[in-house]
Write a protein that holds these residues in place. Structure first.
Motif, PDB file in Angstrom:
ATOM      1  N   ALA A  73       3.124  -7.493  31.294  1.00  0.00           N
ATOM      2  CA  ALA A  73       4.559  -7.374  31.026  1.00  0.00           C
ATOM      3  C   ALA A  73       5.347  -7.112  32.292  1.00  0.00           C
ATOM      4  CB  ALA A  73       4.807  -6.251  30.027  1.00  0.00           C
ATOM      5  N   ALA A  74       6.577  -7.623  32.295  1.00  0.00           N
ATOM      6  CA  ALA A  74       7.518  -7.324  33.363  1.00  0.00           C
ATOM      7  C   ALA A  74       8.329  -6.072  33.026  1.00  0.00           C
ATOM      8  CB  ALA A  74       8.457  -8.511  33.580  1.00  0.00           C
ATOM      9  N   ASP A  75       8.346  -5.709  31.753  1.00  0.00           N
ATOM     10  CA  ASP A  75       9.123  -4.575  31.263  1.00  0.00           C
ATOM     11  C   ASP A  75       8.229  -3.334  31.226  1.00  0.00           C
ATOM     12  OD1 ASP A  75      10.668  -2.764  29.771  1.00  0.00           O
ATOM     13  OD2 ASP A  75      11.567  -4.380  28.596  1.00  0.00           O
ATOM     14  N   ASP A  76       8.545  -2.330  32.052  1.00  0.00           N
ATOM     15  CA  ASP A  76       7.729  -1.111  32.125  1.00  0.00           C
ATOM     16  C   ASP A  76       7.669  -0.371  30.798  1.00  0.00           C
ATOM     17  OD1 ASP A  76       7.115  -1.535  34.785  1.00  0.00           O
ATOM     18  OD2 ASP A  76       8.775  -0.303  35.524  1.00  0.00           O
ATOM     19  N   ASP A  77       8.666  -0.551  29.933  1.00  0.00           N
ATOM     20  CA  ASP A  77       8.679   0.147  28.648  1.00  0.00           C
ATOM     21  C   ASP A  77       7.517  -0.271  27.753  1.00  0.00           C
ATOM     22  OD1 ASP A  77      10.925   1.580  29.343  1.00  0.00           O
ATOM     23  OD2 ASP A  77      12.306   0.182  28.385  1.00  0.00           O
ATOM     24  N   VAL A  78       6.940  -1.445  27.984  1.00  0.00           N
ATOM     25  CA  VAL A  78       5.808  -1.906  27.177  1.00  0.00           C
ATOM     26  C   VAL A  78       4.628  -0.960  27.336  1.00  0.00           C
ATOM     27  CG1 VAL A  78       4.136  -3.771  26.826  1.00  0.00           C
ATOM     28  CG2 VAL A  78       6.537  -4.322  27.180  1.00  0.00           C
ATOM     29  N   ASP A  79       4.433  -0.416  28.535  1.00  0.00           N
ATOM     30  CA  ASP A  79       3.315   0.501  28.774  1.00  0.00           C
ATOM     31  C   ASP A  79       3.322   1.668  27.790  1.00  0.00           C
ATOM     32  OD1 ASP A  79       2.359  -1.030  30.848  1.00  0.00           O
ATOM     33  OD2 ASP A  79       3.353   0.159  32.406  1.00  0.00           O
ATOM     34  N   GLY A  80       4.508   2.157  27.446  1.00  0.00           N
ATOM     35  CA  GLY A  80       4.616   3.277  26.514  1.00  0.00           C
ATOM     36  C   GLY A  80       4.244   2.913  25.084  1.00  0.00           C
ATOM     37  N   LEU A  81       4.139   1.628  24.790  1.00  0.00           N
ATOM     38  CA  LEU A  81       3.811   1.186  23.439  1.00  0.00           C
ATOM     39  C   LEU A  81       2.351   0.763  23.294  1.00  0.00           C
ATOM     40  CD1 LEU A  81       6.955  -1.012  22.683  1.00  0.00           C
ATOM     41  CD2 LEU A  81       6.541   1.350  21.972  1.00  0.00           C
ATOM     42  N   THR A  82       1.648   0.635  24.396  1.00  0.00           N
ATOM     43  CA  THR A  82       0.275   0.143  24.379  1.00  0.00           C
ATOM     44  C   THR A  82      -0.682   1.185  23.801  1.00  0.00           C
ATOM     45  OG1 THR A  82       0.766  -1.211  26.302  1.00  0.00           O
ATOM     46  CG2 THR A  82      -1.543  -0.864  25.815  1.00  0.00           C
ATOM     47  N   ALA A  83      -1.645   0.695  23.036  1.00  0.00           N
ATOM     48  CA  ALA A  83      -2.748   1.499  22.483  1.00  0.00           C
ATOM     49  C   ALA A  83      -2.291   2.525  21.445  1.00  0.00           C
ATOM     50  CB  ALA A  83      -3.540   2.178  23.596  1.00  0.00           C
ATOM     51  N   LYS A  84      -1.275   2.179  20.678  1.00  0.00           N
ATOM     52  CA  LYS A  84      -0.883   3.029  19.559  1.00  0.00           C
ATOM     53  C   LYS A  84      -0.337   2.135  18.444  1.00  0.00           C
ATOM     54  CE  LYS A  84       3.973   4.109  20.328  1.00  0.00           C
ATOM     55  NZ  LYS A  84       4.959   5.168  20.294  1.00  0.00           N
TER      56      LYS A  84
END
Length: 145
Positions: free
Chosen positions: A107-118
Motif C-alpha cells: 500500500a501507498a497509504d500508511d493507514d492500511v498498516d493499522g488495519l492489517t491482521a485484524k
C-alpha cells in the motif's frame, strides 16, 4: 524494479490464448458430494471478483470455512471494475456470516498498516476498499463460529 503482477499481465498479453471449461464451485461440490471446504485460495490476476461472485451461493450456504483472495487494483482498471462494486460484493459475503480481514498489503497509504491482521468492521472494510491507496492485498473471509 517492476511490480510482479505487471510482468504477469505483460506476459499474458503476449501469450497464446487457451480456453478451459469452468465449473461453479457449487456444481463441483455437489458432483463430488462435498458439503464443506476448509480453505479456498483465489489468485486470478484480476479475475477475483468474477470468481467471488460465482461463489456467493457457497458463501450463503456456509460451505466454505475460509477464503483467502489476492486483490490487485491494477487489473481492475483493465476490466472496468469500480471500487464500489467490490464493496457491494464483499458486503454480501460478510452478510452471509463471514469476517473480513487483511492479511498482507502493498500500500501507498500508511493507514492500511493499522488495519492489517485484524477483523475489520463493515465501516473499516468500506473505507479500505473505497478510499485507501493500495496496489495488491491478500484478504481473508472466515466463517464466524
Amino acid at each position: 524494479g517492476k511490480f510482479g503482477a505487471y510482468d504477469t499481465l505483460k506476459k499474458a498479453q503476449q501469450a497464446q490464448h487457451w480456453f478451459v471449461q469452468g465449473i461453479s464451485i457449487e456444481s463441483f461440490l455437489s458432483q463430488m458430494n462435498i458439503s464443506e471446504v476448509g480453505l479456498v485460495k483465489i489468485d486470478t490476476e484480476g479475475g477475483e471478483l468474477g470468481v467471488l461472485s460465482t461463489m456467493l451461493g457457497a458463501f450463503s450456504s456456509n460451505s466454505i470455512r475460509v477464503c483467502v483472495c489476492e486483490l490487485t487494483t491494477r487489473f481492475w482498471k483493465h476490466r472496468s471494475i469500480q471500487r464500489s462494486q467490490v464493496v457491494e460484493l464483499f458486503k454480501k459475503i460478510v452478510d452471509s456470516g463471514y469476517t473480513f480481514s487483511i492479511l498482507e498489503c502493498l500500500a501507498a497509504d500508511d493507514d492500511v498498516d493499522g488495519l492489517t491482521a485484524k477483523v475489520l468492521s463493515r465501516r473499516e472494510m468500506r473505507m479500505f476498499l473505497r478510499d485507501m491507496v493500495w496496489l495488491q492485498c491478500d484478504v481473508k473471509f472466515e466463517l464466524v463460529g
